[in-house]
Design an enzyme around this catalytic site. Structure first.
Site, PDB file in Angstrom:
ATOM      1  N   GLU A   1       0.820  -1.213   0.000  1.00 51.75           N
ATOM      2  CA  GLU A   1       0.000   0.000   0.000  1.00 51.75           C
ATOM      3  C   GLU A   1       0.856   1.265   0.000  1.00 51.75           C
ATOM      4  OE1 GLU A   1      -3.272   2.712   0.439  1.00 51.75           O
ATOM      5  OE2 GLU A   1      -2.902   0.792  -0.531  1.00 51.75           O
TER       6      GLU A   1
ATOM      7  N   HIS B   1       2.628   2.036  -3.307  1.00 51.77           N
ATOM      8  CA  HIS B   1       1.673   2.641  -4.240  1.00 51.77           C
ATOM      9  C   HIS B   1       1.475   4.119  -3.918  1.00 51.77           C
ATOM     10  CE1 HIS B   1      -2.681   3.284  -5.575  1.00 51.77           C
ATOM     11  NE2 HIS B   1      -1.957   3.248  -6.667  1.00 51.77           N
TER      12      HIS B   1
ATOM     13  N   HIS C   1     -11.859   5.486  -7.986  1.00 49.02           N
ATOM     14  CA  HIS C   1     -10.409   5.595  -7.874  1.00 49.02           C
ATOM     15  C   HIS C   1      -9.721   4.946  -9.075  1.00 49.02           C
ATOM     16  CE1 HIS C   1      -6.818   6.536  -5.719  1.00 49.02           C
ATOM     17  NE2 HIS C   1      -6.450   5.281  -5.527  1.00 49.02           N
TER      18      HIS C   1
ATOM     19  N   HIS D   1     -20.694  -7.691 -16.893  1.00 50.08           N
ATOM     20  CA  HIS D   1     -19.324  -7.408 -17.339  1.00 50.08           C
ATOM     21  C   HIS D   1     -18.962  -8.272 -18.543  1.00 50.08           C
ATOM     22  CE1 HIS D   1     -15.182  -6.267 -17.312  1.00 50.08           C
ATOM     23  NE2 HIS D   1     -14.738  -7.452 -16.916  1.00 50.08           N
TER      24      HIS D   1
ATOM     25  N   HIS E   1      -4.447  -8.027 -17.042  1.00 50.07           N
ATOM     26  CA  HIS E   1      -5.784  -7.754 -17.585  1.00 50.07           C
ATOM     27  C   HIS E   1      -6.159  -6.294 -17.345  1.00 50.07           C
ATOM     28  CE1 HIS E   1      -9.707  -8.876 -19.080  1.00 50.07           C
ATOM     29  NE2 HIS E   1     -10.306  -8.459 -17.976  1.00 50.07           N
TER      30      HIS E   1
END
Length: 343
Positions: A80, A83, A142, A254, A312
């Protein structure tokens, strides 16, 4: 815009490097989410009250006292914080882009300003992702914010690139049709990206194990309430709060969206193929689409391997960037043809 002096070249290099850095931020964001490290640090912008992950015994003891409900997991916390550090660095570079843009009258102003505004909003979304304990609508927003920053940086780089290729030979009517098709294609790809974000945010990626749609009874399980952006308040949204049927509904939409997107992207690739000057974009769209489909199928067949899931995410971004590029080139060519027609 032609880069006629050294300072303009430095500006172009800064934008280019920021674009590459933004790709790294998106990839790290996907990695953080997929390793369940989104709450690796329960506070923001620090970690358990420190600027870095608590390391000494005293720091870890202090963290345990202040956050007794969320025990420290160092690996997730470092995922975290890494990032956050790189995202913060990107924010500084975008601020520098704005300073350099406004110091020279000939440089673009709108895109740097939009980038700065988006980065500020993205920082707020990053904070709310933690403080609202992974609320799905915030997590999805986000993700979209990160994709938006990448696309804006790429558009700025395209604006600064030396020498646009003339497209007057295509003809204004074909360019008009291409422009409309490109805009529709961008909207479709963005919608599919949002659906992917909603699937990930609600932990619905693994609920369907059969291809091409889902298990045989998905029609009976379908629940439109799965797409309500505001959920009832929960202490935490980690691992999802929707029931099985709602997650199936998200996953199925999706997948259907992926089929629609495939048709639209292939149609856009065919339209580009018909114009020799745009054929390289046709190849790019088909290759990225093929890779994205292969990665999506692998995610289902192999139960979401980490590397494949991150790829992906990044390939979806690549497909969006390619579609934005086509839209920009066609739009610029259309405006150029209109001007040529006037004179």
């Amino acid at each position: 815009m032609i880069l006629t002096n050294k300072n303009d070249r430095y500006f172009f290099y800064l934008v280019s490097f920021s674009f590459v850095l933004s790709l790294a931020v998106v990839a790290l964001g996907a990695f953080t989410r997929l390793t369940e490290a989104g709450l690796g640090c329960p506070d923001w912008p620090g970690c358990y009250g420190f600027l870095t992950v608590p390391q000494t015994a005293l720091e870890q003891q202090t963290a345990a006292e202040f956050f007794p409900q969320t025990p420290l997991e160092p690996q997730k916390a470092w995922n975290e914080m890494l990032h956050r550090y790189i995202a913060g660095t990107l924010g500084i570079f975008i601020l520098a882009i704005n300073i350099m843009a406004w110091r020279q009258l000939s440089r673009p102003k709108l895109l740097p300003l939009l980038l700065l505004i988006t980065v500020i909003i993205q920082a707020l979304l990053g904070m709310w992702t933690v403080t609202l304990v992974l609320m799905p609508v915030v997590v999805m927003a986000h993700l979209l914010g990160g994709f938006t920053i990448v696309c804006l940086l790429w558009l700025l780089r395209l604006q600064l690139h030396i020498g646009h290729v003339s497209m007057t030979q295509v003809g204004i009517k074909p360019l008009y049709r291409l422009r409309i098709a490109a805009i529709v294609s961008v909207i479709v790809v963005i919608s599919q990206v949002a659906l992917g974000g909603w699937t990930a945010a609600n932990y619905a990626a693994l609920v369907c194990t059969q291809l091409p749609i889902c298990e045989a009874n998905w029609q009976q399980l379908f629940d439109s309430k799965a797409f309500l952006l505001v959920h009832p308040q929960h202490d935490s949204y980690q691992y999802g709060v929707l029931d099985y049927g709602q997650r199936v509904s998200i996953h199925v939409v999706h997948r259907i969206g992926a089929m629609v997107t495939t048709v639209v992207v292939l149609a856009m690739a065919w339209l580009c193929w018909l114009q020799p000057i745009l054929r390289r974009y046709s190849w790019g769209l088909v290759l990225l689409l093929t890779l994205q489909i292969a990665l999506g199928v692998t995610n289902v067949a192999a139960s979401l391997p980490l590397a494949v899931a991150v790829a992906h995410n990044v390939t979806g971004l690549g497909l969006l960037v390619m579609m934005v590029t086509v839209s920009y080139r066609v739009g610029a060519g259309y405006r150029q043809s209109q001007q040529h027609r006037r004179y």
